[in-house]
Design an enzyme around this catalytic site. Structure first.
Site, PDB file in Angstrom:
ATOM      1  N   GLY A  92      -5.686  -5.495   2.983  1.00 42.13           N
ATOM      2  CA  GLY A  92      -4.993  -4.217   2.897  1.00 42.13           C
ATOM      3  C   GLY A  92      -5.399  -3.274   3.999  1.00 42.13           C
ATOM      4  O   GLY A  92      -4.847  -3.298   5.103  1.00 42.13           O
ATOM      5  N   ARG A  93      -6.406  -2.453   3.714  1.00 40.94           N
ATOM      6  CA  ARG A  93      -6.801  -1.426   4.683  1.00 40.94           C
ATOM      7  C   ARG A  93      -7.240  -2.001   6.020  1.00 40.94           C
ATOM      8  O   ARG A  93      -7.062  -1.375   7.056  1.00 40.94           O
ATOM      9  CB  ARG A  93      -7.905  -0.560   4.083  1.00 40.94           C
ATOM     10  CG  ARG A  93      -7.397   0.394   3.001  1.00 40.94           C
ATOM     11  CD  ARG A  93      -8.534   1.021   2.231  1.00 40.94           C
ATOM     12  NE  ARG A  93      -9.256   0.021   1.435  1.00 40.94           N
ATOM     13  CZ  ARG A  93     -10.460   0.215   0.914  1.00 40.94           C
ATOM     14  NH1 ARG A  93     -11.094   1.351   1.136  1.00 40.94           N
ATOM     15  NH2 ARG A  93     -11.028  -0.721   0.178  1.00 40.94           N
ATOM     16  N   ASN A 140      -7.872 -10.780  -3.014  1.00 38.23           N
ATOM     17  CA  ASN A 140      -7.706  -9.506  -2.337  1.00 38.23           C
ATOM     18  C   ASN A 140      -8.929  -8.650  -2.635  1.00 38.23           C
ATOM     19  O   ASN A 140      -9.534  -8.763  -3.686  1.00 38.23           O
ATOM     20  CB  ASN A 140      -6.420  -8.836  -2.847  1.00 38.23           C
ATOM     21  CG  ASN A 140      -6.256  -7.399  -2.397  1.00 38.23           C
ATOM     22  OD1 ASN A 140      -6.052  -6.513  -3.226  1.00 38.23           O
ATOM     23  ND2 ASN A 140      -6.338  -7.138  -1.115  1.00 38.23           N
ATOM     24  N   CYS A 175      -2.491  -1.213  -9.964  1.00 37.91           N
ATOM     25  CA  CYS A 175      -2.628   0.157  -9.470  1.00 37.91           C
ATOM     26  C   CYS A 175      -3.169   1.062 -10.577  1.00 37.91           C
ATOM     27  O   CYS A 175      -2.624   1.089 -11.688  1.00 37.91           O
ATOM     28  CB  CYS A 175      -1.278   0.682  -8.987  1.00 37.91           C
ATOM     29  SG  CYS A 175      -1.346   2.383  -8.363  1.00 37.91           S
ATOM     30  N   LYS A 214       0.340  -9.273  -9.149  1.00 34.58           N
ATOM     31  CA  LYS A 214      -0.889  -8.813  -8.506  1.00 34.58           C
ATOM     32  C   LYS A 214      -1.680  -8.019  -9.537  1.00 34.58           C
ATOM     33  O   LYS A 214      -1.185  -7.025 -10.068  1.00 34.58           O
ATOM     34  CB  LYS A 214      -0.594  -7.942  -7.285  1.00 34.58           C
ATOM     35  CG  LYS A 214      -1.842  -7.552  -6.497  1.00 34.58           C
ATOM     36  CD  LYS A 214      -1.470  -6.832  -5.196  1.00 34.58           C
ATOM     37  CE  LYS A 214      -2.697  -6.632  -4.311  1.00 34.58           C
ATOM     38  NZ  LYS A 214      -3.638  -5.639  -4.834  1.00 34.58           N
ATOM     39  N   HIS A 258      -6.995  -8.839  -7.124  1.00 33.88           N
ATOM     40  CA  HIS A 258      -7.918  -7.894  -6.501  1.00 33.88           C
ATOM     41  C   HIS A 258      -9.238  -8.045  -7.247  1.00 33.88           C
ATOM     42  O   HIS A 258      -9.311  -7.760  -8.445  1.00 33.88           O
ATOM     43  CB  HIS A 258      -7.380  -6.472  -6.624  1.00 33.88           C
ATOM     44  CG  HIS A 258      -8.193  -5.454  -5.896  1.00 33.88           C
ATOM     45  ND1 HIS A 258      -7.689  -4.227  -5.529  1.00 33.88           N
ATOM     46  CD2 HIS A 258      -9.474  -5.467  -5.456  1.00 33.88           C
ATOM     47  CE1 HIS A 258      -8.639  -3.533  -4.901  1.00 33.88           C
ATOM     48  NE2 HIS A 258      -9.728  -4.275  -4.861  1.00 33.88           N
ATOM     49  N   MET A 270       0.841  -1.196   0.000  1.00 37.84           N
ATOM     50  CA  MET A 270       0.000   0.000   0.000  1.00 37.84           C
ATOM     51  C   MET A 270       0.874   1.243   0.000  1.00 37.84           C
ATOM     52  O   MET A 270       1.672   1.446   0.916  1.00 37.84           O
ATOM     53  CB  MET A 270      -0.937   0.001   1.215  1.00 37.84           C
ATOM     54  CG  MET A 270      -1.994  -1.096   1.170  1.00 37.84           C
ATOM     55  SD  MET A 270      -3.053  -1.126   2.644  1.00 37.84           S
ATOM     56  CE  MET A 270      -1.963  -1.963   3.815  1.00 37.84           C
ATOM     57  N   GLY A 316     -11.739  -6.035  -0.087  1.00 39.16           N
ATOM     58  CA  GLY A 316     -12.935  -5.991   0.739  1.00 39.16           C
ATOM     59  C   GLY A 316     -12.991  -6.943   1.906  1.00 39.16           C
ATOM     60  O   GLY A 316     -14.024  -7.040   2.572  1.00 39.16           O
TER      61      GLY A 316
END
Length: 341
Positions: free
Chosen positions: A236-237, A214, A103, A142, A174, A21, A216
């Site tokens: 992640g977050r 990945n 990204c 990724k 993702h 991140m 949510g």
């Protein structure tokens, strides 16, 4: 390079990981996360091939061996430059090199890499092969399930097939599209709908390839559910905004004891690292900013965040600022227990 030199990646290596991140997973963040879980695979922030080849490598790429296993994420689209950068990554001692194909920021669009590469699967395959030929490290990708008006199943399956044919060691998907125009990077993390079923279908189509999912995932039961189909989960977050979650990773996903009995003990264990870095001239706020979500849900959490936000940025701020902030939570928890007794 002979085949015997190639390092392999195992199911346990991808079972649980913390996503790369930008502006978040720097070396201070990773050192703190490693205190909370011995087994999760950690990732660096993305660095471009140009930064790796021409930049201040010691400043940009150095890490504490304590962080291992830690993987390095590269951004780029030139196979020769990626091969050169991957060799530098290998020489620094990282355990994996990961190519960013997801990204959607303006920066990567201007450089024609990141999520833009979803439109060029043959080029991604060339990049993977070039890196595989250059290093013994596992090379992973990724990606997203597609970009813009791409049909997700066709885009994702085509990308996966090209990567597998090029010898990729693992894929991280993702489970959202990325919209290169019209959505900000932040919106691209939330607005496009998740399609876990498509990623599950990909795994069934490529049973011999390690594939992590990945996007949510915030709750442990959700992650366990994903592991019924997928080889691994990457969060992640959730790991960043609620790092206390990571203290459950080793017992929940690896059936091993947590490194520390509770989050307070983990913070105490982080103090020597902070003091060492302060002694090198680092600012306290550069370390404590990764801890602001630590006590989410506990009484005193707001006071903890406020104290760090206001005092850790001050000149000469030391570890006592963190200790005082933690004391706010301990006092609030003690008061709550007394009231409930």
């Amino acid at each position: 390079m002979t085949e015997t030199k190639q390092q392999t990646i195992k199911n346990s290596d991808v079972r649980f990981s913390v996503a790369p991140m930008m502006d978040w997973t720097d070396r201070h963040c990773r050192s703190f996360h490693r205190l909370l879980t011995r087994r999760a695979r950690l990732y660096t922030e993305m660095l471009t091939t140009g930064a790796v080849i021409h930049g201040d490598r010691v400043r940009l790429m150095s890490f504490d061996p304590f962080e291992q296993p830690v993987a390095f994420q590269l951004g780029g689209s030139d196979p020769a430059e990626l091969a050169r950068a991957a060799k530098i990554v290998e020489d620094f001692g990282y355990c994996e090199v990961n190519l960013n194909v997801g990204c959607p920021s303006d920066r990567v669009q201007n450089g024609a890499f990141g999520a833009c590469l979803m439109l060029r699967p043959a080029l991604v395959a060339d990049c993977v092969k070039a890196m595989k030929d250059a290093v013994a490290l596992p090379v992973t990708v990724k990606c997203r399930i597609g970009v813009d008006d791409q049909e997700p199943e066709a885009a994702l399956f085509t990308m996966a097939q090209h990567c597998v044919d090029a010898g990729v060691d693992a894929l991280v998907v993702h489970a959202r599209k990325a919209w290169l125009k019209g959505l900000s990077p932040k919106e691209n993390r939330d607005v496009p709908p998740l399609d876990y079923a498509l990623v599950h279908k990909l795994k069934r189509a490529f049973p011999q390839t390690l594939i992590s999912i990945n996007g949510g995932l915030t709750r442990l039961p959700e992650m366990h559910e994903q592991l019924e189909t997928m080889d691994g989960v990457m969060i992640g977050r959730a790991a960043y905004h609620d790092p206390g979650l990571l203290l459950s990773v080793d017992p929940e996903f690896f059936h091993e004891e947590a490194p520390y009995p509770d989050i307070f003990a983990a913070v105490d264990a982080y103090a020597p690292y902070i003091e060492r870095e302060l002694g090198k001239g680092e600012k306290l706020s550069n370390m404590t900013r990764h801890m602001l979500g630590l006590f989410n849900g506990l009484p005193g959490a707001r006071a903890f965040r406020r104290r760090l936000a206001l005092e850790a940025v001050g000149p000469g701020a030391g570890v006592e600022v963190l200790e005082a902030a933690v004391a706010e939570v301990k006092s609030a928890v003690a008061r709550m227990r007394e009231a409930a007794a």
